[in-house]
Enzyme design. Sequence first.
Site, PDB file in Angstrom:
ATOM      1  N   GLY A  59     -15.077  52.220  21.442  1.00  0.00           N
ATOM      2  CA  GLY A  59     -16.298  51.961  22.198  1.00  0.00           C
ATOM      3  C   GLY A  59     -16.221  50.594  22.838  1.00  0.00           C
ATOM      4  O   GLY A  59     -15.383  49.763  22.462  1.00  0.00           O
ATOM      5  N   CYS A  86      -9.994  51.901  17.057  1.00  0.00           N
ATOM      6  CA  CYS A  86     -10.487  50.804  17.883  1.00  0.00           C
ATOM      7  C   CYS A  86     -11.841  50.303  17.362  1.00  0.00           C
ATOM      8  O   CYS A  86     -11.911  49.770  16.262  1.00  0.00           O
ATOM      9  CB  CYS A  86     -10.546  51.239  19.352  1.00  0.00           C
ATOM     10  N   TYR A  87     -12.923  50.486  18.102  1.00  0.00           N
ATOM     11  CA  TYR A  87     -14.241  50.056  17.622  1.00  0.00           C
ATOM     12  C   TYR A  87     -14.583  50.739  16.298  1.00  0.00           C
ATOM     13  O   TYR A  87     -15.128  50.100  15.378  1.00  0.00           O
ATOM     14  CB  TYR A  87     -15.308  50.382  18.668  1.00  0.00           C
ATOM     15  N   HIS A 172      -5.226  52.952  20.417  1.00  0.00           N
ATOM     16  CA  HIS A 172      -5.685  54.287  20.812  1.00  0.00           C
ATOM     17  C   HIS A 172      -4.539  55.294  20.655  1.00  0.00           C
ATOM     18  O   HIS A 172      -3.701  55.430  21.551  1.00  0.00           O
ATOM     19  CB  HIS A 172      -6.176  54.281  22.264  1.00  0.00           C
ATOM     20  N   GLU A 174      -4.755  58.425  20.823  1.00  0.00           N
ATOM     21  CA  GLU A 174      -5.010  59.646  21.582  1.00  0.00           C
ATOM     22  C   GLU A 174      -4.444  59.622  22.989  1.00  0.00           C
ATOM     23  O   GLU A 174      -4.347  60.668  23.645  1.00  0.00           O
ATOM     24  CB  GLU A 174      -6.523  59.927  21.644  1.00  0.00           C
ATOM     25  N   ASP A 230     -11.164  80.020  34.046  1.00  0.00           N
ATOM     26  CA  ASP A 230     -12.299  80.013  33.115  1.00  0.00           C
ATOM     27  C   ASP A 230     -13.070  81.328  33.146  1.00  0.00           C
ATOM     28  O   ASP A 230     -13.314  81.946  32.099  1.00  0.00           O
ATOM     29  CB  ASP A 230     -13.249  78.851  33.436  1.00  0.00           C
ATOM     30  N   LYS A 387      -9.819  73.106  28.356  1.00  0.00           N
ATOM     31  CA  LYS A 387      -9.082  73.896  29.346  1.00  0.00           C
ATOM     32  C   LYS A 387      -7.752  74.421  28.804  1.00  0.00           C
ATOM     33  O   LYS A 387      -7.397  75.580  29.028  1.00  0.00           O
ATOM     34  CB  LYS A 387      -8.838  73.043  30.598  1.00  0.00           C
TER      35      LYS A 387
END
Length: 532
Positions: A59, A86-87, A172, A174, A230, A387
């Site tokens: 954040g 992180c945060y 991070h 990710e 989709d 997705k």
Amino acid sequence: MAVAETQRPVLVVDFGAQYAQLIARRVREASVYSEVVPHTITVEEIAEKKPLAVILSGGPSSVYAEGAPQLDARLFDLDLPVFGICYGFQAMAQALGGTVAHTGTREYGRTELSVDGGILHGGLPTRQPVWMSHGDAVTDAPAGFEVTATSAGAPVAAFEDRARKLAGVQYHPEVLHSPHGQQVLSRFLHEIAGIPGAWTASNIAEALIAQVREQVGDGHAICGLSGGVDSAVAAALVQRAIGDRLTCVFVDHGLLRAGEREQVQRDFVAATGAKLVTVDAVDKFLGELKGVTDPEEKRKIIGREFIRSFEDAVSEVVRSEGETASDGRSAGSVPKVEFLVQGTLYPDVVESGGGAGTANIKSHHNVGGLPDDLEFALVEPLRLLFKDEVRAVGRELGLPEEIVARQPFPGPGLAIRIIGEVTHDRLELLRQADAIAREELTAAGLDKSIWQCPVVLLADVRSVGVQGDGRTYGHPIVLRPVSSEDAMTADWTRLPYEVLERISTRITNEVAEVNRVVLDVTSKPPGTIEWE
């Protein structure tokens, strides 16, 4: 039974991070179901969801800043595995009695991490690049934690308390800029938290089919097909669940790419056996777009006419499916079609508040103002999926790769890839150029290397060229290949020169009135993926 009821989630608590959804996706890639929840969620609400673990996201705030999101220390009384990023890492350290301070050394971007054992990083390079974004840092780990990594600006860059199944990292994991990040996240999920990898395409498809079958019961449903992945996967799931009680409607507005109408009519129907009603509205759309050059006006006209065409088709289906009601009213007076299928994805749910109002936002976006006397319950089988998961489920259902791997394509179609008035001739010219670009990208094996490659016609621009022995004044074609994970940000794709050469040569040789091909090398931001 709903998927959320059969799969206990890993909860990603969003502290305002731009990457909260990406964290959730990375958890799914480790074959574990995840959900994003706001930082305002209470400990009691977390307990009610019976999560397998909790991940605290990054954040923009400082844990000491007034009004910064707070972490309720009672979370750790739930005896759940918790992973801080992180945060979330700093908030976790502070809540457990560690020290967070402003060291004077900020780290933003690529940073070297020094690793010293632990489950998360064990066996990985002792020095490795990671992606940092912090001003404050953890200077002392809480009691019971082993410090397993440091960096120049973070005395405590990773820690673990394996007995309590608690861990965290300052960086991070990710993002792709942390090359070992997915391994680290997977190790937390599987080795520290002990969560099995049960979230697979096969399991997802089975659960969603059962969920739709339970929701629709003996009812009938209608689905608007766009030709995109989709709506195709949503329709395929519902068709697998209720069979010929689903009717699909495909509106051909004349703004599609080459072969797309035929692909839906042939490949989708062949793969699913679904009933399909095709509405030919080409002349209507082109008539309304005549003389219009403003991009927003184009979008409004296309949206309005799509709604009208869909309304007409829905009304016709309802009339044809009507039957005599039990109270004796005449045939056709009571709609037999009770459900409307839509391809809402999980990012739509998260971005619209996690559920409240989601249906209205997406409904308006997809089909808009349906007639007042046509009231449907929404069926959104994909609302918990990203997705890439939708594509995986589509493959599991047997949809052809031409549909499942289709590049994202805007609702207004080629109309917003023609800079200028949309005419029949300009559409044909752009279709030819677009088809060539797609053919060459596929032949070069690059389809999976790009997110999409819009091909744009600068219809109101002419440039001087020489073709044969004469001077020409033709239109430029713009190639816009981009790489992205979620379309929120994108970078232009570095295609091989020989591929670009083949595309350019073929377009200028085979497409009349085009004498120049240019490459758009703008990232997003500042430029959007589409030109209009």
